[in-house]
Enzyme design. Structure first.
Site, short mmCIF file in Angstrom:
data_model
loop_
_atom_site.label_atom_id
_atom_site.label_comp_id
_atom_site.label_asym_id
_atom_site.label_seq_id
_atom_site.Cartn_x
_atom_site.Cartn_y
_atom_site.Cartn_z
N ARG A 54 0.75 -1.22 0.04
CA ARG A 54 0.20 0.01 0.01
C ARG A 54 0.85 1.27 0.11
NH1 ARG A 54 -4.85 -1.56 3.41
NH2 ARG A 54 -5.83 -3.05 1.93
N ARG B 52 -3.64 6.32 0.61
CA ARG B 52 -4.16 7.53 1.05
C ARG B 52 -3.47 8.16 2.20
NH1 ARG B 52 -9.51 4.12 3.10
NH2 ARG B 52 -7.54 2.73 3.56
N ARG C 187 -6.91 11.42 -6.87
CA ARG C 187 -8.16 10.78 -6.90
C ARG C 187 -9.30 11.50 -6.89
NH1 ARG C 187 -9.89 6.42 -3.54
NH2 ARG C 187 -11.67 6.88 -4.71
N ASP D 23 -6.36 -3.21 -7.59
CA ASP D 23 -7.11 -3.81 -6.28
C ASP D 23 -7.24 -5.18 -6.74
OD1 ASP D 23 -9.83 -4.34 -4.39
OD2 ASP D 23 -8.72 -2.83 -3.69
N TYR E 234 -14.42 -12.67 0.15
CA TYR E 234 -15.00 -11.52 -0.30
C TYR E 234 -16.44 -11.84 -1.18
CZ TYR E 234 -11.41 -8.21 1.00
OH TYR E 234 -10.76 -7.16 1.88
#
Length: 367
Positions: free
Chosen positions: A37, A41, A50, A86, A164
């Site tokens: 990562r 963010r 973004r 992702d 998921y």
């Protein structure tokens, strides 16, 4: 900058191959380092790029993926880039709808509930048609990196994706997905096989597009015990490594190093050491010496600083890195965190982590 008009091949010459050398078990002057990562963010420029755009729309824009992949490299002397994408693009390729819900995370509008729901999935996936945007992002980014560092491609592993697809999002227990393993083992294997086949083509496509290493994320391994892992995760993890390598050979593509990261699977380290991967990634719950004892000297280790250590003052981060390097040894080792960076982390502390790895490993290598 990330301009789309470049020939797909004729990539720039690689200037820093430390990460690839460590992955293959060759000597390195310093221990290479990257962060899961690392495009994320915690960087103000990431949030700016973004903007208010939908997360998966960002994933489908090669230009934005390229820009987000390059951002951390402008700030830190990292030894590898990992393509911004992702793991849930694979279930999307199978025809499932996933949306990013603010404050909740990725959410499937119609998760798999009954065994019959498997029939709704695409049984044959043309990865170039469904995931070509990832391949374009990889080719574009490989050019835009200008040979600075290698580019890593990745995928989620079958069990993690299956969990998921059934849970419909994150879950503290994975009880719905695990109940399939106990109640519908045949259907579970059908789904895992379907996922594995798509993942194999997807990873080979990433190398064809320019990825120089591949990481498989079994992020939900910790929800399985040794038995379920042995039955429903490990066979597919092994198969993916073997099939990807044989397809790369068939298609005369480079045999890139592969990394398996099975979070919280300390019960399976010996098996993972023999699963066909050059590198085994470790989370922070494992003692480096114990991991090395179980995995042996023939595989490179990657990891495993607790991501929360980056909340510590910079001097403390340096001490923790030094201790980690002394425990792992500086060779046959790639420094990383034991999981991804969190959104509220201070970029300066990420920089302190990266620089400490380089400084301490060089010092240890000299003496």
């Amino acid at each position: 900058t990330c301009s789309l008009f470049r020939s797909p091949k004729g990539f720039p010459k690689l200037k820093n191959d430390t990460f690839l050398r460590a992955a293959r078990g060759e000597q390195t002057e310093h221990t290479p380092v990257w962060c899961m990562r690392q495009a994320g963010r915690y960087l103000p420029e990431f949030l700016e790029t973004r903007g208010s755009q939908d997360f998966f729309a960002t994933c489908r824009s090669p230009r934005l993926c390229c820009e987000l992949t390059l951002q951390p490299l402008r700030r830190f002397p990292l030894d590898a880039a990992i393509i911004f994408s992702d793991i849930l693009v694979v279930p999307q390729a199978l025809g499932m709808e996933v949306v990013m819900v603010p404050g909740k995370g990725p959410t499937f509008t119609e998760p798999l509930k009954e065994v019959e729901d498997l029939l709704k999935l695409r049984q044959k996936v043309d990865v170039t048609a469904e995931l070509g945007y990832v391949f374009q992002a990889i080719t574009l980014t490989r050019h835009s990196l200008e040979g600075k560092v290698p580019l890593i491609g990745f995928s989620g592993a079958p069990w993690t994706l299956m969990s998921y697809m059934i849970e419909g999002g994150g879950s503290p227990t994975m009880a719905k997905a695990k109940s399939w393993l106990y109640c519908h083992p045949e259907a579970s294997h059908r789904l895992l096989r379907l996922l594995a086949d798509v993942i194999i083509d997807y990873l080979v496509g990433q190398v064809a597009a320019g990825a120089q290493a591949l990481q498989l994320f079994e992020s939900h391994a910790g929800h399985l015990g040794p038995e379920l892992f042995q039955d429903f995760a490990l066979p597919y993890i092994r198969d993916i490594a073997q099939a990807v390598k044989s397809k790369l050979k068939q298609e005369a593509l480079p045999l890139v190093p592969m990394i398996i990261f099975a979070k919280d699977a300390h019960y399976a380290l010996r098996d993972l050491a023999h699963a066909g991967y050059e590198v085994v990634g470790l989370d922070w719950t494992i003692r480096p010496q114990e991991a090395r004892a179980q995995i042996g000297k023939g595989v490179t280790l990657q990891g495993n600083l607790d991501p929360c250590a980056l909340y510590a003052p910079k001097e403390k981060i340096g001490e923790l890195v030094k201790k980690m390097l002394e425990s792992f040894g500086t060779q046959r080792y790639i420094a990383n965190l034991g999981h991804g960076l969190y959104p509220d982390m201070n970029p300066e502390h990420v920089g302190a982590f990266v620089e400490a790895v380089h400084a301490h490993s060089r010092h240890i290598n000299k003496h």
